[in-house]
Design a protein around this motif. Structure first.
Motif, PDB file in Angstrom:
ATOM      1  N   UNK A  27       0.840  -1.205   0.000  1.00 27.57           N
ATOM      2  CA  UNK A  27       0.000   0.000   0.000  1.00 27.57           C
ATOM      3  C   UNK A  27       0.875   1.254   0.000  1.00 27.57           C
ATOM      4  N   UNK A  28       1.916   1.216  -0.787  1.00 31.37           N
ATOM      5  CA  UNK A  28       2.837   2.341  -0.840  1.00 31.37           C
ATOM      6  C   UNK A  28       2.203   3.578  -1.467  1.00 31.37           C
ATOM      7  N   UNK A  29       1.092   3.383  -2.207  1.00 32.41           N
ATOM      8  CA  UNK A  29       0.417   4.547  -2.766  1.00 32.41           C
ATOM      9  C   UNK A  29      -0.238   5.353  -1.651  1.00 32.41           C
ATOM     10  N   UNK A  30      -0.650   4.665  -0.567  1.00 31.38           N
ATOM     11  CA  UNK A  30      -1.244   5.331   0.572  1.00 31.38           C
ATOM     12  C   UNK A  30      -2.651   5.831   0.345  1.00 31.38           C
ATOM     13  N   UNK A  31      -3.245   5.492  -0.786  1.00 34.75           N
ATOM     14  CA  UNK A  31      -4.571   5.996  -1.107  1.00 34.75           C
ATOM     15  C   UNK A  31      -5.604   4.889  -1.291  1.00 34.75           C
ATOM     16  N   UNK A  32      -5.242   3.639  -1.064  1.00 33.73           N
ATOM     17  CA  UNK A  32      -6.166   2.537  -1.322  1.00 33.73           C
ATOM     18  C   UNK A  32      -7.244   2.491  -0.250  1.00 33.73           C
ATOM     19  N   UNK A  33      -8.479   2.593  -0.691  1.00 37.57           N
ATOM     20  CA  UNK A  33      -9.634   2.513   0.194  1.00 37.57           C
ATOM     21  C   UNK A  33     -10.061   1.061   0.357  1.00 37.57           C
ATOM     22  N   UNK A  34     -10.213   0.360  -0.784  1.00 36.74           N
ATOM     23  CA  UNK A  34     -10.582  -1.060  -0.763  1.00 36.74           C
ATOM     24  C   UNK A  34     -10.228  -1.674  -2.104  1.00 36.74           C
ATOM     25  N   UNK A  35     -10.190  -2.998  -2.129  1.00 41.15           N
ATOM     26  CA  UNK A  35      -9.953  -3.690  -3.389  1.00 41.15           C
ATOM     27  C   UNK A  35     -11.044  -4.732  -3.593  1.00 41.15           C
ATOM     28  N   UNK A  36     -11.222  -5.144  -4.842  1.00 44.80           N
ATOM     29  CA  UNK A  36     -12.257  -6.115  -5.186  1.00 44.80           C
ATOM     30  C   UNK A  36     -11.897  -6.777  -6.506  1.00 44.80           C
ATOM     31  N   UNK A  37     -12.703  -7.775  -6.879  1.00 45.16           N
ATOM     32  CA  UNK A  37     -12.541  -8.379  -8.195  1.00 45.16           C
ATOM     33  C   UNK A  37     -12.902  -7.357  -9.247  1.00 45.16           C
ATOM     34  N   UNK A  38     -12.258  -7.443 -10.392  1.00 45.09           N
ATOM     35  CA  UNK A  38     -12.486  -6.482 -11.476  1.00 45.09           C
ATOM     36  C   UNK A  38     -13.152  -7.180 -12.660  1.00 45.09           C
ATOM     37  N   UNK A  39     -13.872  -6.422 -13.475  1.00 45.75           N
ATOM     38  CA  UNK A  39     -14.440  -7.008 -14.693  1.00 45.75           C
ATOM     39  C   UNK A  39     -13.326  -7.364 -15.684  1.00 45.75           C
ATOM     40  N   UNK A  41     -11.010  -7.442 -18.747  1.00 46.57           N
ATOM     41  CA  UNK A  41      -9.905  -8.396 -18.656  1.00 46.57           C
ATOM     42  C   UNK A  41      -9.067  -8.246 -17.395  1.00 46.57           C
ATOM     43  N   UNK A  42      -9.484  -7.389 -16.489  1.00 46.50           N
ATOM     44  CA  UNK A  42      -8.680  -7.142 -15.287  1.00 46.50           C
ATOM     45  C   UNK A  42      -9.022  -8.140 -14.197  1.00 46.50           C
ATOM     46  N   UNK A  43      -8.058  -8.388 -13.317  1.00 38.80           N
ATOM     47  CA  UNK A  43      -8.222  -9.371 -12.251  1.00 38.80           C
ATOM     48  C   UNK A  43      -8.617  -8.701 -10.942  1.00 38.80           C
ATOM     49  N   UNK A  44      -7.934  -7.632 -10.589  1.00 43.22           N
ATOM     50  CA  UNK A  44      -8.208  -6.910  -9.335  1.00 43.22           C
ATOM     51  C   UNK A  44      -8.384  -5.445  -9.644  1.00 43.22           C
ATOM     52  N   UNK A  45      -9.169  -4.775  -8.786  1.00 45.74           N
ATOM     53  CA  UNK A  45      -9.291  -3.329  -8.892  1.00 45.74           C
ATOM     54  C   UNK A  45      -9.183  -2.726  -7.506  1.00 45.74           C
ATOM     55  N   UNK A  46      -8.602  -1.561  -7.474  1.00 43.76           N
ATOM     56  CA  UNK A  46      -8.326  -0.861  -6.224  1.00 43.76           C
ATOM     57  C   UNK A  46      -9.021   0.487  -6.281  1.00 43.76           C
ATOM     58  N   UNK A  47      -9.921   0.694  -5.352  1.00 50.50           N
ATOM     59  CA  UNK A  47     -10.650   1.952  -5.248  1.00 50.50           C
ATOM     60  C   UNK A  47      -9.847   2.863  -4.328  1.00 50.50           C
ATOM     61  N   UNK A  48      -9.527   4.038  -4.816  1.00 51.68           N
ATOM     62  CA  UNK A  48      -8.694   4.960  -4.063  1.00 51.68           C
ATOM     63  C   UNK A  48      -9.567   5.981  -3.329  1.00 51.68           C
ATOM     64  N   UNK A  49      -9.038   6.581  -2.290  1.00 52.34           N
ATOM     65  CA  UNK A  49      -9.807   7.514  -1.471  1.00 52.34           C
ATOM     66  C   UNK A  49     -10.247   8.753  -2.237  1.00 52.34           C
ATOM     67  N   UNK A  50      -9.569   9.094  -3.320  1.00 51.58           N
ATOM     68  CA  UNK A  50      -9.948  10.269  -4.109  1.00 51.58           C
ATOM     69  C   UNK A  50     -10.964   9.945  -5.203  1.00 51.58           C
ATOM     70  N   UNK A  51     -11.448   8.699  -5.235  1.00 49.65           N
ATOM     71  CA  UNK A  51     -12.430   8.298  -6.240  1.00 49.65           C
ATOM     72  C   UNK A  51     -11.812   7.686  -7.481  1.00 49.65           C
ATOM     73  N   UNK A  52     -10.504   7.632  -7.551  1.00 48.44           N
ATOM     74  CA  UNK A  52      -9.868   7.042  -8.720  1.00 48.44           C
ATOM     75  C   UNK A  52      -9.932   5.518  -8.644  1.00 48.44           C
ATOM     76  N   UNK A  53      -9.690   4.890  -9.797  1.00 44.08           N
ATOM     77  CA  UNK A  53      -9.772   3.440  -9.900  1.00 44.08           C
ATOM     78  C   UNK A  53      -8.501   2.921 -10.563  1.00 44.08           C
ATOM     79  N   UNK A  54      -7.890   1.944  -9.923  1.00 44.49           N
ATOM     80  CA  UNK A  54      -6.669   1.320 -10.410  1.00 44.49           C
ATOM     81  C   UNK A  54      -6.967  -0.152 -10.639  1.00 44.49           C
ATOM     82  N   UNK A  55      -6.717  -0.645 -11.864  1.00 44.86           N
ATOM     83  CA  UNK A  55      -7.019  -2.035 -12.190  1.00 44.86           C
ATOM     84  C   UNK A  55      -5.763  -2.739 -12.667  1.00 44.86           C
TER      85      UNK A  55
END
Length: 117
Positions: A27-39, A41-55
């Motif tokens: 969690x070196x980004x320091x902004x991860x709110x939660x993670x979940x399965x992603x649609x 072709x992605x495997x995981x997605x990370x919801x960030x505290x600022x509303x951004x999405x990382x897959x």
């Protein structure tokens, strides 16, 4: 009439440089709110505290990392922290490229109710 515009959404794709999973697991980004399965072709997605999405995916047929965010959500009090997180995410990518950019136009003092877009 006053018209202004801003970037409303920016999506960046890139190949994993080999640092993504280690960085995300710490969690070196320091902004991860939660993670979940992603649609697909992605495997995981990370919801960030600022509303951004990382897959992320390990599929060889797709870019491994997809980062979508709204630059307007950068708060002045957190600006340096958010920029550091964006830079850290980009450092985990090889060959980053913009795949989507949404531009918002704001018309102040104009009644647009009669126009169809």
């Amino acid at each position: 009439m006053d018209i202004s515009f801003s970037i409303d959404r920016l999506t960046i794709l890139g190949v994993d440089s080999g640092r993504f999973e280690k960085t995300i697991n710490n969690n070196q980004f320091g902004f991860i709110l939660r993670d979940s399965l992603a649609p697909f072709p992605y495997r995981r997605q990370y919801h960030m505290v600022d509303g951004s999405l990382l897959q992320y995916t390990d599929s060889v047929n797709h870019d491994a990392i997809r980062y979508e965010f709204n630059p307007n959500n950068i708060r002045p009090s957190k600006e340096n922290e958010h920029r550091r997180a964006v830079v850290d995410i980009l450092r985990t990518m090889k060959y980053p490229r913009v795949s989507r950019i949404d531009i918002a136009f704001d018309f102040k003092g104009v009644d647009l109710t009669e126009f169809y877009f």
